[in-house]
Design a protein around this motif. Sequence first.
Motif, PDB file in Angstrom:
ATOM      1  N   ALA A 219      -3.045   0.180  -6.998  1.00  0.00           N
ATOM      2  CA  ALA A 219      -3.505   1.152  -7.996  1.00  0.00           C
ATOM      3  C   ALA A 219      -2.370   1.518  -8.957  1.00  0.00           C
ATOM      4  O   ALA A 219      -1.235   1.081  -8.789  1.00  0.00           O
TER       5      ALA A 219
ATOM      6  N   HIS B 249      -7.605  18.833   1.720  1.00  0.00           N
ATOM      7  CA  HIS B 249      -7.058  18.354   2.988  1.00  0.00           C
ATOM      8  C   HIS B 249      -6.516  19.536   3.768  1.00  0.00           C
ATOM      9  O   HIS B 249      -5.685  20.283   3.259  1.00  0.00           O
TER      10      HIS B 249
ATOM     11  N   ASN C 177     -16.759  16.642  -1.835  1.00  0.00           N
ATOM     12  CA  ASN C 177     -16.024  17.843  -2.244  1.00  0.00           C
ATOM     13  C   ASN C 177     -16.635  18.366  -3.534  1.00  0.00           C
ATOM     14  O   ASN C 177     -17.010  17.566  -4.409  1.00  0.00           O
TER      15      ASN C 177
ATOM     16  N   VAL D  32      -9.681  -4.244   3.414  1.00  0.00           N
ATOM     17  CA  VAL D  32      -8.706  -5.088   2.712  1.00  0.00           C
ATOM     18  C   VAL D  32      -7.874  -5.860   3.732  1.00  0.00           C
ATOM     19  O   VAL D  32      -7.659  -7.075   3.598  1.00  0.00           O
TER      20      VAL D  32
ATOM     21  N   ALA E 288     -14.670   7.667   2.981  1.00  0.00           N
ATOM     22  CA  ALA E 288     -13.535   8.584   3.158  1.00  0.00           C
ATOM     23  C   ALA E 288     -12.733   8.217   4.397  1.00  0.00           C
ATOM     24  O   ALA E 288     -11.510   8.181   4.361  1.00  0.00           O
TER      25      ALA E 288
ATOM     26  N   GLU F 118      -2.125  13.058   9.638  1.00  0.00           N
ATOM     27  CA  GLU F 118      -1.214  12.969  10.781  1.00  0.00           C
ATOM     28  C   GLU F 118      -1.230  11.555  11.374  1.00  0.00           C
ATOM     29  O   GLU F 118      -0.186  10.969  11.639  1.00  0.00           O
TER      30      GLU F 118
ATOM     31  N   ARG G 219      -5.955   7.783  -0.487  1.00  0.00           N
ATOM     32  CA  ARG G 219      -7.027   8.774  -0.290  1.00  0.00           C
ATOM     33  C   ARG G 219      -6.500  10.207  -0.270  1.00  0.00           C
ATOM     34  O   ARG G 219      -7.244  11.130   0.019  1.00  0.00           O
ATOM     35  N   CYS G 220      -5.216  10.372  -0.531  1.00  0.00           N
ATOM     36  CA  CYS G 220      -4.612  11.708  -0.492  1.00  0.00           C
ATOM     37  C   CYS G 220      -3.854  11.886  -1.807  1.00  0.00           C
ATOM     38  O   CYS G 220      -2.657  11.688  -1.880  1.00  0.00           O
TER      39      CYS G 220
ATOM     40  N   GLY H 121       0.837  -1.199   0.000  1.00  0.00           N
ATOM     41  CA  GLY H 121       0.000   0.000   0.000  1.00  0.00           C
ATOM     42  C   GLY H 121       0.871   1.248   0.000  1.00  0.00           C
ATOM     43  O   GLY H 121       1.729   1.403   0.871  1.00  0.00           O
ATOM     44  N   ALA H 122       0.661   2.111  -1.003  1.00  0.00           N
ATOM     45  CA  ALA H 122       1.446   3.354  -1.086  1.00  0.00           C
ATOM     46  C   ALA H 122       0.572   4.565  -0.803  1.00  0.00           C
ATOM     47  O   ALA H 122       0.648   5.585  -1.482  1.00  0.00           O
ATOM     48  N   GLY H 123      -0.315   4.443   0.216  1.00  0.00           N
ATOM     49  CA  GLY H 123      -0.966   5.629   0.774  1.00  0.00           C
ATOM     50  C   GLY H 123       0.058   6.295   1.693  1.00  0.00           C
ATOM     51  O   GLY H 123       1.234   5.891   1.745  1.00  0.00           O
TER      52      GLY H 123
ATOM     53  N   GLY I 165       1.845   3.824   4.178  1.00  0.00           N
ATOM     54  CA  GLY I 165       2.857   2.987   3.533  1.00  0.00           C
ATOM     55  C   GLY I 165       4.071   3.813   3.118  1.00  0.00           C
ATOM     56  O   GLY I 165       5.220   3.392   3.315  1.00  0.00           O
TER      57      GLY I 165
ATOM     58  N   LEU J 289      -2.100  -7.136  -3.537  1.00  0.00           N
ATOM     59  CA  LEU J 289      -1.880  -8.323  -2.706  1.00  0.00           C
ATOM     60  C   LEU J 289      -3.215  -9.033  -2.546  1.00  0.00           C
ATOM     61  O   LEU J 289      -4.194  -8.442  -2.098  1.00  0.00           O
TER      62      LEU J 289
ATOM     63  N   VAL K  43      -2.838  -1.084   4.113  1.00  0.00           N
ATOM     64  CA  VAL K  43      -4.005  -1.042   3.221  1.00  0.00           C
ATOM     65  C   VAL K  43      -5.238  -0.620   4.042  1.00  0.00           C
ATOM     66  O   VAL K  43      -5.183  -0.619   5.277  1.00  0.00           O
TER      67      VAL K  43
HETATM   68  C1  LIG Z   1     -12.159  13.417   0.683  1.00  0.00           C
HETATM   69  C2  LIG Z   1     -11.207  13.280   1.848  1.00  0.00           C
HETATM   70  C3  LIG Z   1     -10.862  14.401   2.590  1.00  0.00           C
HETATM   71  C4  LIG Z   1      -9.971  14.284   3.653  1.00  0.00           C
HETATM   72  N1  LIG Z   1      -9.618  15.411   4.345  1.00  0.00           N
HETATM   73  C5  LIG Z   1      -8.636  15.333   5.269  1.00  0.00           C
HETATM   74  C6  LIG Z   1      -8.147  16.518   5.893  1.00  0.00           C
HETATM   75  O1  LIG Z   1      -8.634  17.630   5.643  1.00  0.00           O
HETATM   76  N2  LIG Z   1      -7.120  16.395   6.790  1.00  0.00           N
HETATM   77  C7  LIG Z   1      -6.558  15.182   7.086  1.00  0.00           C
HETATM   78  O2  LIG Z   1      -5.606  15.140   7.881  1.00  0.00           O
HETATM   79  N3  LIG Z   1      -7.037  14.029   6.540  1.00  0.00           N
HETATM   80  C8  LIG Z   1      -8.048  14.083   5.634  1.00  0.00           C
HETATM   81  N4  LIG Z   1      -8.501  12.926   5.036  1.00  0.00           N
HETATM   82  C9  LIG Z   1      -7.993  11.626   5.514  1.00  0.00           C
HETATM   83  C10 LIG Z   1      -6.672  11.233   4.870  1.00  0.00           C
HETATM   84  O3  LIG Z   1      -6.739  11.344   3.466  1.00  0.00           O
HETATM   85  C11 LIG Z   1      -6.381   9.777   5.244  1.00  0.00           C
HETATM   86  O4  LIG Z   1      -6.389   9.654   6.648  1.00  0.00           O
HETATM   87  C12 LIG Z   1      -5.047   9.260   4.726  1.00  0.00           C
HETATM   88  O5  LIG Z   1      -4.800   9.620   3.383  1.00  0.00           O
HETATM   89  C13 LIG Z   1      -5.045   7.723   4.879  1.00  0.00           C
HETATM   90  O6  LIG Z   1      -3.817   7.167   4.460  1.00  0.00           O
HETATM   91  P1  LIG Z   1      -3.573   5.600   4.588  1.00  0.00           P
HETATM   92  O7  LIG Z   1      -2.230   5.341   4.015  1.00  0.00           O
HETATM   93  O8  LIG Z   1      -3.859   5.166   5.974  1.00  0.00           O
HETATM   94  O9  LIG Z   1      -4.703   4.894   3.690  1.00  0.00           O
HETATM   95  P2  LIG Z   1      -4.994   4.941   2.117  1.00  0.00           P
HETATM   96  O10 LIG Z   1      -4.750   6.321   1.594  1.00  0.00           O
HETATM   97  O11 LIG Z   1      -6.344   4.358   1.931  1.00  0.00           O
HETATM   98  O12 LIG Z   1      -3.890   3.983   1.470  1.00  0.00           O
HETATM   99  C14 LIG Z   1      -4.048   2.602   1.303  1.00  0.00           C
HETATM  100  C15 LIG Z   1      -3.341   2.195   0.017  1.00  0.00           C
HETATM  101  O13 LIG Z   1      -3.387   0.777  -0.119  1.00  0.00           O
HETATM  102  C16 LIG Z   1      -3.656   0.452  -1.463  1.00  0.00           C
HETATM  103  N5  LIG Z   1      -4.224  -0.890  -1.509  1.00  0.00           N
HETATM  104  C17 LIG Z   1      -5.487  -1.291  -1.199  1.00  0.00           C
HETATM  105  N6  LIG Z   1      -5.596  -2.641  -1.309  1.00  0.00           N
HETATM  106  C18 LIG Z   1      -4.386  -3.094  -1.682  1.00  0.00           C
HETATM  107  C19 LIG Z   1      -3.864  -4.405  -1.944  1.00  0.00           C
HETATM  108  N7  LIG Z   1      -4.632  -5.506  -1.829  1.00  0.00           N
HETATM  109  N8  LIG Z   1      -2.568  -4.532  -2.339  1.00  0.00           N
HETATM  110  C20 LIG Z   1      -1.764  -3.428  -2.471  1.00  0.00           C
HETATM  111  N9  LIG Z   1      -2.214  -2.165  -2.221  1.00  0.00           N
HETATM  112  C21 LIG Z   1      -3.502  -2.007  -1.825  1.00  0.00           C
HETATM  113  C22 LIG Z   1      -4.627   1.553  -1.901  1.00  0.00           C
HETATM  114  O14 LIG Z   1      -4.699   1.648  -3.309  1.00  0.00           O
HETATM  115  C23 LIG Z   1      -4.012   2.776  -1.239  1.00  0.00           C
HETATM  116  O15 LIG Z   1      -3.051   3.399  -2.054  1.00  0.00           O
HETATM  117  C24 LIG Z   1      -9.436  13.017   4.003  1.00  0.00           C
HETATM  118  C25 LIG Z   1      -9.807  11.891   3.255  1.00  0.00           C
HETATM  119  C26 LIG Z   1     -10.673  12.022   2.193  1.00  0.00           C
HETATM  120  C27 LIG Z   1     -11.045  10.777   1.414  1.00  0.00           C
END
Ligand SMILES: Cc1cc2nc3c(=O)[nH]c(=O)nc-3n(C[C@H](O)[C@H](O)[C@H](O)COP(=O)(O)OP(=O)(O)OC[C@H]3O[C@@H](n4cnc5c(N)ncnc54)[C@H](O)[C@@H]3O)c2cc1C
Length: 414
Positions: A34, A58, A280, A261, A361, A399, A40-41, A9-11, A14, A226, A257
């Motif tokens: 993806a 954000h 949005n 997932v 979200a 954060e 989600r960012c 996962g490259a959110g 990750g 995965l 992830v």
């Molecule tokens: C519309 C919106 C507005 C927001 N506004 C704010 C804000 O104002 N301030 C703030 O601080 N936060 C905000 N957030 C929250 C913030 O975006 C998230 O908390 C943060 O981006 C989450 O990161 P993550 O890495 O935990 O998860 P994710 O970003 O969900 O990353 C998970 C990654 O895993 C990948 N993945 C999924 N399944 C698999 C698999 N089987 N194998 C390999 N890869 C996989 C996905 O494609 C994704 O790239 C907002 C979110 C949204 C959606």
Amino acid sequence: MGRTFHVIGAGLAGLAAAIRLSEAGEAVVVHEAAGQAGGRCRSYHDPALDMEIDNGNHLLLSGNHAALGYLRTIGAADRLVGPAHADFPFADLESGERWTLRISDGRLPWWVFDSVRRVPGTRARDYLGYARLLWPPRDAAVGDVVACAGPLYDRLLGPLLLAALNTAPPEGSAALAGAVLRETIGAGGRACRPLVARDGLGAAFIAPALDYLGAHGVTVGFGRRLRSLELTGHKVVGLGFEESARLQPDDRVILAVPPVVAAALVPDLTAPSQFRAIVNAHFRVAPPPGTAPICGVVNGTVEWIFAFPDRLSVTISGADRLVDTPRDALARTIWREVATVTQIGDTETLPPWQIVRERRATFAALPAEERKRPGARTAWSNLWLAGDWTATGLPATIEGAIRSGERAAALAAQ
Ligand SMILES: Cc1cc2nc3c(=O)[nH]c(=O)nc-3n(C[C@H](O)[C@H](O)[C@H](O)COP(=O)(O)OP(=O)(O)OC[C@H]3O[C@@H](n4cnc5c(N)ncnc54)[C@H](O)[C@@H]3O)c2cc1C
């Protein structure tokens, strides 16, 4: 042969884990399902607007120390912009009132005693009533601890907590609300300066992170979903992508992830399973001169208006009630409010627009969901969890996601 860390996962969670590990000289491979990083960012080219936009606006605050540290590491700290002080303009669509909340810089909340700085219609003693929320009972909802009514709630606490929890505050977790308040208003204005990625989330958080990883010899593989973890009693021994990859005995895995997932991949994992939407709306129009970069709106559908050089963007949190509203009608309602607040004048002629609805979200920041968040450790000795939904003590935020990735990396590297 040395050990390899596989980050799934490259959110932001990750990426933060991979950055920390590569900084420490470890061998890292990132696998992302993806075609792009950021989860989600992220930023993307929107055909309706013919411009690059973010999946959602954000907002960060200057007290988000892990997010700012992450940006410093990847050389992108200057990509977030904001005012010198914690000033928040607000507009009330019902009464037409406008005011600017000015939180004083230091920890001592003297702004509360200044009628020009605090929320109009409130008294200093109203604020004291909310101090209970700073250290609330662990399993309580916000509505169990404080009154969710009155001018201070309607004009400040409500909008702030809704944005932070992405959940209607009365039912939201008081523990998470308390953590947000301690790290923001409770820490003084220096921790509350609003910050936005003016040139987009991708240019601030993602592209420089990928450059950093590339320069440290980290491969980020896209289109690598995965599908399964090959587990023995106490270890991950293989990763099931389209093909199957066997791990070396000392290899380690960080699963970053989303919760749905992760729950499908890790046996018996307890994870949040309720979510809240964010809507949005983006309008391709130059903001009138003097438009504030961020403006809070009360008594409307719109909650926050962000002004970028070439567009006005709106955020509505906890927006499940709007996910089935016809897009056209929603765009019209939102534009009317935006044009009123920014004093554009023509409330009926819409500029090119786009509505982005993220149904899942964030996890719902309810006390019951908070209890389901797992820590980074798992029952498998070479598998750790990361993500904004793990037990970070914060709601689902940038954060929290970055802190979770860094914690998983620190544990995995031990
Ligand atoms: C519309 C919106 C507005 C927001 N506004 C704010 C804000 O104002 N301030 C703030 O601080 N936060 C905000 N957030 C929250 C913030 O975006 C998230 O908390 C943060 O981006 C989450 O990161 P993550 O890495 O935990 O998860 P994710 O970003 O969900 O990353 C998970 C990654 O895993 C990948 N993945 C999924 N399944 C698999 C698999 N089987 N194998 C390999 N890869 C996989 C996905 O494609 C994704 O790239 C907002 C979110 C949204 C959606």
